[in-house]
Design a protein around this motif. Structure first.
Motif, PDB file in Angstrom:
ATOM      1  N   TRP A 537       0.846  -1.206   0.000  1.00 29.32           N
ATOM      2  CA  TRP A 537       0.000   0.000   0.000  1.00 29.32           C
ATOM      3  C   TRP A 537       0.879   1.253   0.000  1.00 29.32           C
ATOM      4  CZ3 TRP A 537      -4.835   0.176  -1.315  1.00 29.32           C
ATOM      5  CH2 TRP A 537      -5.648   1.256  -0.976  1.00 29.32           C
ATOM      6  N   HIS A 538       1.963   1.179   0.743  1.00 29.10           N
ATOM      7  CA  HIS A 538       2.938   2.270   0.759  1.00 29.10           C
ATOM      8  C   HIS A 538       3.581   2.428  -0.618  1.00 29.10           C
ATOM      9  CE1 HIS A 538       7.152   3.712   2.277  1.00 29.10           C
ATOM     10  NE2 HIS A 538       6.494   4.687   1.704  1.00 29.10           N
ATOM     11  N   GLU A 539       4.060   1.345  -1.174  1.00 33.58           N
ATOM     12  CA  GLU A 539       4.787   1.405  -2.445  1.00 33.58           C
ATOM     13  C   GLU A 539       3.906   1.895  -3.588  1.00 33.58           C
ATOM     14  OE1 GLU A 539       6.183  -2.588  -2.671  1.00 33.58           O
ATOM     15  OE2 GLU A 539       8.076  -2.140  -1.636  1.00 33.58           O
ATOM     16  N   GLN A 540       2.610   1.643  -3.517  1.00 33.02           N
ATOM     17  CA  GLN A 540       1.701   2.098  -4.571  1.00 33.02           C
ATOM     18  C   GLN A 540       1.459   3.603  -4.525  1.00 33.02           C
ATOM     19  OE1 GLN A 540      -1.902  -0.232  -4.486  1.00 33.02           O
ATOM     20  NE2 GLN A 540      -0.832  -2.143  -4.966  1.00 33.02           N
ATOM     21  N   GLY A 541       2.003   4.280  -3.504  1.00 33.21           N
ATOM     22  CA  GLY A 541       1.896   5.728  -3.419  1.00 33.21           C
ATOM     23  C   GLY A 541       3.251   6.394  -3.308  1.00 33.21           C
ATOM     24  N   MET A 542       4.278   5.747  -3.860  1.00 39.89           N
ATOM     25  CA  MET A 542       5.642   6.273  -3.839  1.00 39.89           C
ATOM     26  C   MET A 542       6.099   6.650  -5.246  1.00 39.89           C
ATOM     27  SD  MET A 542       7.612   3.566  -1.315  1.00 39.89           S
ATOM     28  CE  MET A 542       9.231   4.200  -1.817  1.00 39.89           C
ATOM     29  N   LYS A 543       7.050   7.558  -5.311  1.00 38.07           N
ATOM     30  CA  LYS A 543       7.760   7.892  -6.539  1.00 38.07           C
ATOM     31  C   LYS A 543       6.804   8.055  -7.733  1.00 38.07           C
ATOM     32  CE  LYS A 543      12.146   5.905  -5.016  1.00 38.07           C
ATOM     33  NZ  LYS A 543      13.269   4.996  -5.299  1.00 38.07           N
ATOM     34  N   ASN A 544       7.003   7.290  -8.807  1.00 40.38           N
ATOM     35  CA  ASN A 544       6.188   7.473 -10.009  1.00 40.38           C
ATOM     36  C   ASN A 544       4.755   6.984  -9.851  1.00 40.38           C
ATOM     37  OD1 ASN A 544       9.065   7.627 -10.955  1.00 40.38           O
ATOM     38  ND2 ASN A 544       8.042   8.057 -12.895  1.00 40.38           N
ATOM     39  N   LEU A 545       4.456   6.338  -8.736  1.00 43.52           N
ATOM     40  CA  LEU A 545       3.078   5.932  -8.451  1.00 43.52           C
ATOM     41  C   LEU A 545       2.414   6.862  -7.446  1.00 43.52           C
ATOM     42  CD1 LEU A 545       3.514   2.042  -8.182  1.00 43.52           C
ATOM     43  CD2 LEU A 545       2.599   3.352 -10.103  1.00 43.52           C
ATOM     44  N   LYS A 546       3.065   7.982  -7.149  1.00 41.65           N
ATOM     45  CA  LYS A 546       2.536   8.912  -6.151  1.00 41.65           C
ATOM     46  C   LYS A 546       1.153   9.416  -6.526  1.00 41.65           C
ATOM     47  CE  LYS A 546       2.602  11.165  -2.392  1.00 41.65           C
ATOM     48  NZ  LYS A 546       2.464  10.389  -1.141  1.00 41.65           N
ATOM     49  N   TYR A 547       0.856   9.486  -7.812  1.00 40.66           N
ATOM     50  CA  TYR A 547      -0.454   9.988  -8.241  1.00 40.66           C
ATOM     51  C   TYR A 547      -1.607   9.198  -7.634  1.00 40.66           C
ATOM     52  CZ  TYR A 547      -0.306   6.073 -11.553  1.00 40.66           C
ATOM     53  OH  TYR A 547      -0.213   4.816 -12.121  1.00 40.66           O
ATOM     54  N   ILE A 633      10.551  12.552 -13.861  1.00 41.03           N
ATOM     55  CA  ILE A 633       9.211  12.797 -14.408  1.00 41.03           C
ATOM     56  C   ILE A 633       8.164  12.686 -13.300  1.00 41.03           C
ATOM     57  CG2 ILE A 633       7.460  11.963 -16.023  1.00 41.03           C
ATOM     58  CD1 ILE A 633       9.853  13.347 -17.335  1.00 41.03           C
ATOM     59  N   GLY A 634       8.333  11.702 -12.424  1.00 43.03           N
ATOM     60  CA  GLY A 634       7.411  11.550 -11.306  1.00 43.03           C
ATOM     61  C   GLY A 634       7.437  12.739 -10.370  1.00 43.03           C
ATOM     62  N   LEU A 635       8.632  13.293 -10.123  1.00 47.92           N
ATOM     63  CA  LEU A 635       8.755  14.466  -9.264  1.00 47.92           C
ATOM     64  C   LEU A 635       8.027  15.671  -9.847  1.00 47.92           C
ATOM     65  CD1 LEU A 635      12.476  14.240  -8.089  1.00 47.92           C
ATOM     66  CD2 LEU A 635      10.485  14.385  -6.585  1.00 47.92           C
ATOM     67  N   VAL A 636       8.165  15.884 -11.135  1.00 43.70           N
ATOM     68  CA  VAL A 636       7.470  16.998 -11.785  1.00 43.70           C
ATOM     69  C   VAL A 636       5.963  16.802 -11.688  1.00 43.70           C
ATOM     70  CG1 VAL A 636       7.052  18.176 -13.981  1.00 43.70           C
ATOM     71  CG2 VAL A 636       9.375  17.483 -13.354  1.00 43.70           C
ATOM     72  N   ARG A 637       5.527  15.581 -11.903  1.00 45.52           N
ATOM     73  CA  ARG A 637       4.095  15.304 -11.910  1.00 45.52           C
ATOM     74  C   ARG A 637       3.461  15.506 -10.539  1.00 45.52           C
ATOM     75  NH1 ARG A 637       1.232   9.584 -13.914  1.00 45.52           N
ATOM     76  NH2 ARG A 637      -0.922  10.368 -13.885  1.00 45.52           N
ATOM     77  N   MET A 638       4.231  15.236  -9.466  1.00 45.99           N
ATOM     78  CA  MET A 638       3.662  15.303  -8.110  1.00 45.99           C
ATOM     79  C   MET A 638       3.855  16.659  -7.445  1.00 45.99           C
ATOM     80  SD  MET A 638       6.416  13.323  -5.613  1.00 45.99           S
ATOM     81  CE  MET A 638       6.619  11.867  -6.624  1.00 45.99           C
ATOM     82  N   ASP A 639       4.456  17.625  -8.116  1.00 46.90           N
ATOM     83  CA  ASP A 639       4.832  18.886  -7.491  1.00 46.90           C
ATOM     84  C   ASP A 639       3.674  19.888  -7.493  1.00 46.90           C
ATOM     85  OD1 ASP A 639       6.069  21.584  -7.164  1.00 46.90           O
ATOM     86  OD2 ASP A 639       7.922  20.396  -7.155  1.00 46.90           O
ATOM     87  N   PRO A 640       3.056  20.164  -6.331  1.00 47.85           N
ATOM     88  CA  PRO A 640       1.921  21.098  -6.298  1.00 47.85           C
ATOM     89  C   PRO A 640       2.272  22.497  -6.789  1.00 47.85           C
ATOM     90  CG  PRO A 640       1.968  19.785  -4.296  1.00 47.85           C
ATOM     91  CD  PRO A 640       3.254  19.508  -5.025  1.00 47.85           C
ATOM     92  N   TYR A 641       3.445  22.992  -6.440  1.00 45.42           N
ATOM     93  CA  TYR A 641       3.865  24.338  -6.866  1.00 45.42           C
ATOM     94  C   TYR A 641       3.990  24.428  -8.382  1.00 45.42           C
ATOM     95  CZ  TYR A 641       7.423  27.903  -7.986  1.00 45.42           C
ATOM     96  OH  TYR A 641       8.134  28.926  -8.560  1.00 45.42           O
ATOM     97  N   LEU A 642       4.699  23.499  -8.982  1.00 42.23           N
ATOM     98  CA  LEU A 642       4.899  23.540 -10.431  1.00 42.23           C
ATOM     99  C   LEU A 642       3.597  23.346 -11.192  1.00 42.23           C
ATOM    100  CD1 LEU A 642       8.204  21.473 -10.826  1.00 42.23           C
ATOM    101  CD2 LEU A 642       7.931  23.973 -10.878  1.00 42.23           C
ATOM    102  N   ASN A 643       2.628  22.673 -10.566  1.00 41.65           N
ATOM    103  CA  ASN A 643       1.380  22.359 -11.264  1.00 41.65           C
ATOM    104  C   ASN A 643       0.219  23.284 -10.909  1.00 41.65           C
ATOM    105  OD1 ASN A 643       1.816  19.718 -12.896  1.00 41.65           O
ATOM    106  ND2 ASN A 643       2.814  19.304 -10.934  1.00 41.65           N
TER     107      ASN A 643
END
Length: 722
Positions: A537-547, A633-643
């Motif tokens: 459950w943790h891993e499914q919300g990490m890094k590129n799966l953070k979405y 790419i995952g970091l950019v996608r999860m960044d509230p400020y940049l988005n």
């Protein structure tokens, strides 16, 4: 997950900024402090990233510094004129006064001595008290004012195994580094051994088995403005009476131990009977590489560290106990997790003796070992705890506590005896400590009185399952008044986290329950990134799966609307720390769902931090690193400020960062709020209320918590749109 609810921040009034605003029911009109954009462009793997407010990273620049102070003054002025804030202050003071006479930070030595803090109403700070045993009369042991300290808040306690000495920690001015003093009960005085450059949150005092001294994690650089901040730490052995400045490294990176500079080489000693000491290469991950050495070698200052379990063995770092020549541990696996045992002399972590098992829905979350028994807890979807005991014949018996807990934590255990206790609470059950008797029955510890809250007697809870964007079921806990009508006009307060494998465990808070008592709904989504369904459950919300984390949150919010429990515009969203990514991105994608977004010490610009040359944490293990093209790419996608999107209407926003935060710099929140304030919308307030006194996890006193949550809930309430 207890720490997030006890992050009480202290707010000071800075400059007064002339601001005009209307009361509830009218549009807010705020004059925001001006800051010019100074865009910078980074190119990673052919991808261009524009940081519009990169100039806010220069926190010592006078223009930037004044801008932050003006933002804080604007926020303070907003609350000074808010009638709802005054109502909450009065109501919360009455609720919180109930708890002022209770004890806190209870610590029990291996021989059964009790140490605890008790608030003095007349002096308005806590003193340290002592009991020889639970039945003994209490004695005042230490008054922090006798040390001539300005900051009288004790933030850390750790008694020696023999109970004759106790380490007392003080965090000064919210800085990363604490100071630890040693009180000698026999001499009735503070010893000359003053320990500095230590942070108990990263590794406190580990007393040696004979209580002659201790080992602690030393940080060579504690100034956050310096390049080596928090890096290259190492464990030091200190014998009482020796000069603390003559530090003797006992566990550190070297040719044999390849420990990265931003990991933390700390140790664990669990009992005075331990023959071995475990060393960990600690990080933000659930699993560590570890080493083991013999205690006699350690006492001589010449440990021979041998590799023990490794990261790939999936041993939970904080859940391992040495017992004689055996090592008992909690281990993750594909089906959930298990309790296992191996021989220290010949450990085989691939084929351990299995003592008990947990599954994905109901994993084992913690355990403790006494002389003859093993006690452990399972947690169903992170909110319903069951307790068990395993005897020396490996027979497992489920225990029947006085109430059904949502959270439980064991205390007082040792290899020398069978005494153990458990502290329990839940959404509507106050935290209470019980002793577990040999027959499995429970007796209340009774160190502090049971507090009565008749105003919450008709508050009930339920947990529902919500189908997320990909068909996965997400648990959602709800707290509300019995007889609540399912109508779309209910006001909802959501608290979400979803990171580092930390479950959103139930906690009892009168200040939160007041929302339900006033007719609203408290909602706690157990989104991916947390630990409610185990490591996966943790891993499914990490890094590129953070979405998955923020899409789970959006699904839970939509479910509340679809169930006719509320409507868009009546849902306030609250989070803290790493939860800023989950909540911030949910607001970016579906701002129409929320009436307000409130974030304490939040992470809102993860790409900015992970790409910073001064990054001083292992958070990249959770979010990803710019050194990997996919994780970037995952970091950019999860960044509230940049988005942040300027062309849409955002809900009211209140961010509450800390100036002395050792994990998330002030510019993280500053850039986010600047971008919102300079967007094309003026309908809702976008405020930044800064704590200039404390750090990321500094605990405040009762008045501070009352003021903090009065701001949070009044902001949520005043921005509801019926």
């Amino acid at each position: 997950m207890k720490k997030y609810i006890r992050l009480f921040l202290f707010y000071s009034f800075c400059l007064f900024l002339s601001v005009s605003f209307a009361q509830k029911g009218s549009d807010n009109h705020l004059v925001y402090p001006k800051i010019h954009k100074r865009p910078t462009t980074e190119i990673h793997y052919g991808n261009k990233v524009i940081d519009e407010y990169s100039n806010l990273k220069k926190l010592e620049d006078s223009v930037v510094k004044d801008w932050f102070k003006a933002q804080d003054s604007l926020a303070e002025s907003y609350f000074v004129g808010n009638d709802l804030m005054k109502e909450y202050l009065n109501r919360f003071k009455k609720l919180q006064n109930n708890a002022e006479s209770s004890v806190s930070m209870i610590r029990i030595s291996e021989v059964g001595n009790y140490f605890y803090l008790k608030y003095d109403d007349s002096l308005e700070y806590e003193k340290l008290f002592f009991r020889e045993n639970l039945a003994d009369n209490e004695k005042e042991l230490f008054d922090p004012s006798q040390d001539g300290k300005e900051d009288l808040s004790i933030t850390y306690l750790r008694p020696s195994f023999d109970g004759k000495k106790i380490a007392i920690g003080f965090n000064e001015n919210g800085n990363f580094s604490s100071k630890v003093l040693i009180f000698d009960l026999e001499k009735k005085q503070i010893l000359k051994d003053v320990i500095t450059n230590i942070n108990p949150d990263f590794g406190g005092i580990e007393w040696l088995p004979d209580s002659s001294g201790f080992i602690y994690l030393y940080f060579p650089e504690v100034d956050k403005s310096k390049p080596g901040y928090k890096k290259n730490s190492f464990s030091v052995i200190h014998k009482l009476g020796e000069n603390p400045e003559n530090r003797k490294p006992i566990f550190q990176a070297n040719e044999d131990l390849q420990i990265p500079e931003d990991f933390y080489p700390k140790v664990k000693i669990g009992s005075s009977l331990d023959k071995y000491i475990i060393g960990y290469a600690a990080s933000s991950d659930d699993y560590y590489d570890s080493y083991i050495a013999k205690i006699p070698d350690v006492l001589q200052g010449k440990p021979d560290w041998m590799p023990f379990f490794q990261n790939e063995d999936a041993i939970f770092y904080d859940q391992g106990e040495v017992r004689g020549e055996d090592f008992i541990f909690r281990q993750g696996n594909l089906n959930g997790n298990l309790l296992g045992k191996v021989s220290i002399k010949d450990p085989d972590f691939n084929n351990p003796i299995v003592l008990a098992e947990g599954n994905k829905e109901n994993p084992i979350v913690k355990f403790e070992v006494t002389k003859d028994h093993i006690y452990f807890a399972r947690s169903l979807y992170g909110a319903n705890v069951s307790l068990y005991v395993q005897n020396s014949s490996n027979e497992i018996k489920q225990l029947q506590p006085p109430f059904d807990p949502g959270y439980a934590s064991f205390f007082g255990e040792s290899a020398k005896h069978n005494n153990i206790g458990v502290g329990m609470d839940g959404w509507t059950s106050d935290y209470t400590r019980y002793l577990i008797n040999e027959d499995g029955s429970f007796s209340r510890e009774a160190l502090s009185p049971l507090l009565a809250y008749p105003e919450f007697e008709n508050i009930i809870t339920e947990q529902i399952m919500v189908t997320s964007h990909d068909g996965v079921e997400v648990p959602l806990s709800l707290v509300y008044k019995e007889g609540l009508k399912k109508k779309s006009a209910n006001e909802v307060f959501i608290y979400v986290y979803g990171a580092y494998g930390e479950s959103m465990s139930p906690f009892f808070s009168p200040l939160f329950l007041d929302w339900a008592a006033q007719g609203g709904i408290l909602a706690f989504p157990h989104v991916r990134g947390g630990g409610e369904k185990g490591k996966e459950w943790h891993e499914q919300g990490m890094k590129n799966l953070k979405y998955n984390s923020w899409k789970d949150l959006i699904a839970c919010t939509e479910a509340l609307i679809n169930l006719n429990l509320t409507a868009p515009g009546l849902i306030s969203l609250y989070t803290s720390s790493a939860g800023g990514i989950t909540a911030g991105m949910a607001v970016n994608e579906r701002p129409d769902l929320y009436s307000s977004f409130i974030a304490e010490v939040p992470r809102l610009n993860p790409l900015g931090l992970e790409s910073s040359s001064t990054a001083s944490s292992t958070s990249y293990l959770e979010y990803g690193t710019v050194k990997d093209s996919t994780e970037f790419i995952g970091l950019v996608r999860m960044d509230p400020y940049l988005n942040v999107r300027s062309e849409i209407s955002y809900p009211a926003v209140l961010v509450m960062p800390s100036y002395n935060d050792d994990r998330i710099p002030l510019w993280d929140s500053g850039k986010y709020i600047a971008k919102l304030q300079n967007s094309y919308q003026i309908n809702n307030p976008f405020l930044m209320d800064i704590d200039y006194q404390n750090g990321h996890e500094t605990v405040g006193d009762y008045d501070e918590s009352v003021r903090l949550y009065s701001k949070i809930f009044s902001f949520a309430k005043s921005n509801m749109k019926h």
